[in-house]
Design an enzyme around this catalytic site. Sequence first.
Site, mmCIF file in Angstrom:
data_model
loop_
_atom_site.group_PDB
_atom_site.id
_atom_site.type_symbol
_atom_site.label_atom_id
_atom_site.label_comp_id
_atom_site.label_asym_id
_atom_site.label_seq_id
_atom_site.Cartn_x
_atom_site.Cartn_y
_atom_site.Cartn_z
ATOM 1 C CE LYS A 93 68.330 24.595 47.601
ATOM 2 N NZ LYS A 93 67.302 25.604 47.388
ATOM 3 N N GLY A 193 52.001 18.951 49.763
ATOM 4 C CA GLY A 193 53.029 19.400 50.710
ATOM 5 C C GLY A 193 52.607 20.721 51.322
ATOM 6 C CB VAL A 197 56.203 27.212 50.230
ATOM 7 C CG1 VAL A 197 55.637 27.945 49.021
ATOM 8 C CG2 VAL A 197 57.661 27.610 50.447
HETATM 9 P P1 NAD Z 1 58.851 22.317 54.096
HETATM 10 O O1 NAD Z 1 59.787 21.251 54.501
HETATM 11 O O2 NAD Z 1 58.427 23.315 55.099
HETATM 12 O O3 NAD Z 1 57.523 21.664 53.494
HETATM 13 C C1 NAD Z 1 57.507 20.567 52.665
HETATM 14 C C2 NAD Z 1 56.287 19.736 53.071
HETATM 15 O O4 NAD Z 1 56.136 18.688 52.110
HETATM 16 C C3 NAD Z 1 56.455 19.065 54.442
HETATM 17 O O5 NAD Z 1 55.327 19.364 55.235
HETATM 18 C C4 NAD Z 1 56.576 17.599 54.112
HETATM 19 O O6 NAD Z 1 56.025 16.768 55.113
HETATM 20 C C5 NAD Z 1 55.789 17.507 52.818
HETATM 21 N N1 NAD Z 1 56.101 16.350 51.970
HETATM 22 C C6 NAD Z 1 57.313 15.786 51.709
HETATM 23 N N2 NAD Z 1 57.164 14.761 50.852
HETATM 24 C C7 NAD Z 1 55.844 14.695 50.564
HETATM 25 C C8 NAD Z 1 55.063 13.856 49.715
HETATM 26 N N3 NAD Z 1 55.596 12.852 49.009
HETATM 27 N N4 NAD Z 1 53.731 14.075 49.636
HETATM 28 C C9 NAD Z 1 53.152 15.069 50.349
HETATM 29 N N5 NAD Z 1 53.844 15.896 51.156
HETATM 30 C C10 NAD Z 1 55.156 15.700 51.265
HETATM 31 O O7 NAD Z 1 59.494 23.009 52.823
HETATM 32 P P2 NAD Z 1 59.111 24.407 52.169
HETATM 33 O O8 NAD Z 1 60.050 25.429 52.661
HETATM 34 O O9 NAD Z 1 57.634 24.641 52.305
HETATM 35 O O10 NAD Z 1 59.457 24.142 50.648
HETATM 36 C C11 NAD Z 1 58.618 23.348 49.821
HETATM 37 C C12 NAD Z 1 59.239 23.193 48.446
HETATM 38 O O11 NAD Z 1 59.424 24.474 47.855
HETATM 39 C C13 NAD Z 1 60.639 22.561 48.452
HETATM 40 O O12 NAD Z 1 60.809 21.776 47.302
HETATM 41 C C14 NAD Z 1 61.573 23.741 48.423
HETATM 42 O O13 NAD Z 1 62.820 23.426 47.856
HETATM 43 C C15 NAD Z 1 60.791 24.679 47.528
HETATM 44 N N6 NAD Z 1 61.129 26.061 47.747
HETATM 45 C C16 NAD Z 1 60.986 26.615 48.978
HETATM 46 C C17 NAD Z 1 61.311 27.954 49.161
HETATM 47 C C18 NAD Z 1 61.104 28.621 50.498
HETATM 48 O O14 NAD Z 1 61.120 29.861 50.536
HETATM 49 N N7 NAD Z 1 60.893 27.888 51.559
HETATM 50 C C19 NAD Z 1 61.795 28.700 48.093
HETATM 51 C C20 NAD Z 1 61.905 28.109 46.826
HETATM 52 C C21 NAD Z 1 61.568 26.778 46.679
#
Ligand code: NAD
Length: 367
Positions: A93, A193, A197
């Site tokens: 990562k 969040g 996703v």
């Molecule tokens: P993203 O950045 O699109 O969405 C994350 C959201 O969380 C944002 O809208 C942000 O404003 C919000 N956020 C941050 N801190 C917050 C808090 N304290 N309270 C409420 N909301 C908050 O990211 P994503 O791609 O949707 O990924 C979300 C999570 O899933 C991450 O931890 C990521 O590592 C994990 N993940 C994502 C994928 C993927 O395919 N995108 C795959 C595996 C794991």
Amino acid sequence: MSIASTPGVDKNATSVFSQISTMDHEQVVFCFDQPTGLKAIIAIHNTILGPALGGTRFWNYSSEQEALRDALRLSRGMTYKASITGLHLGGGKAVIIGDARKDKSEALFRRYGQFVNSLNGRYITAEDVGTTSADMEWIGRETRFVTGLPEYLGGGGDPSPFTAYGVYLGMKAAAKEAYGSDNLSGKKVMVQGVGHVGEYLVEHLHKEGAIIYVTDIYEDRMQAVSSRFNVITVSPEEVFNVSVDIYAPCALGGTLNDETIPRLRCQIVAGAANNQLEDETEHGQMLMDSGILYAPDFVINAGGLINVASEWEGYSRERSMAQCERIYDRTLEIFRLAKSKNIPTAKAAQLLAEERIRKIAAIHARR
Ligand code: NAD
């Protein structure tokens, strides 16, 4: 090469090597480029099963230590995720330190791509929090070791719909375990969040008739989701004050900790965020002792990795979806193992992941 048997992370470690040594990483690369402002850390945890594939996170860390700790923990999580999902990949990562809404540029990503390229395939990148398919396209100008490319470049595009689908199936498996039925209709689900996703997860939950609560630190994200679906919005501070059936952390990791676990008012935790347990041993046990069923993050959020891995091997959307479907049974298998050994579900999942790596390492050693 070995894989450490789930040591705790020394949260107080300050020196670079004391942080690295606690988790048994193979290699950590610090990338710096003054003209573009690039400050990145690439962490390669384990390559026994294959090249280390994991996304690049763009985040405004409060300190370099915090960024390093995140890269180390996230890369180890990728090792477990690839292993338990049966992929032929190792765990890695990267993090870029900066504000994703202000500090991105083509030059910065291309310079970063050159650093990725210098590892000659030991690390393959993809998108993560704060990065997009378009950013991968810039990186891809400098290296072929990149996935999550836009569809018009032959990639699988945004992996988030696959991640969300897997999380949804993992959540259903958890409901089956906790309630005897995997039907989520009428179940109250808190999605913390609603980014890439989270929004797709809301879509699945909406179709199934769940009662959905959403929260986000950005008002525009909450508005975007509430304009599409019938959801109840909650301020980020209120998230643990609302009584729900299922809490789905889909923001950043570490939301399950000493302070929050006693405040949880739910029976199930099942979400997309990586490293939800601040301390995987201590907090996995705390959840178990509180009677809360935890669907381990790296088991149920593997859909995105499945999709980018498919891209690496010759993209097939159908194959990705079929592999995502298996998350349901795998989650149930982990619940069974945890029950039979009377251990936390996160521990059961780690044991299975480590067992596969050990077996493959033993085959290689005999060659
Ligand atoms: P993203 O950045 O699109 O969405 C994350 C959201 O969380 C944002 O809208 C942000 O404003 C919000 N956020 C941050 N801190 C917050 C808090 N304290 N309270 C409420 N909301 C908050 O990211 P994503 O791609 O949707 O990924 C979300 C999570 O899933 C991450 O931890 C990521 O590592 C994990 N993940 C994502 C994928 C993927 O395919 N995108 C795959 C595996 C794991």
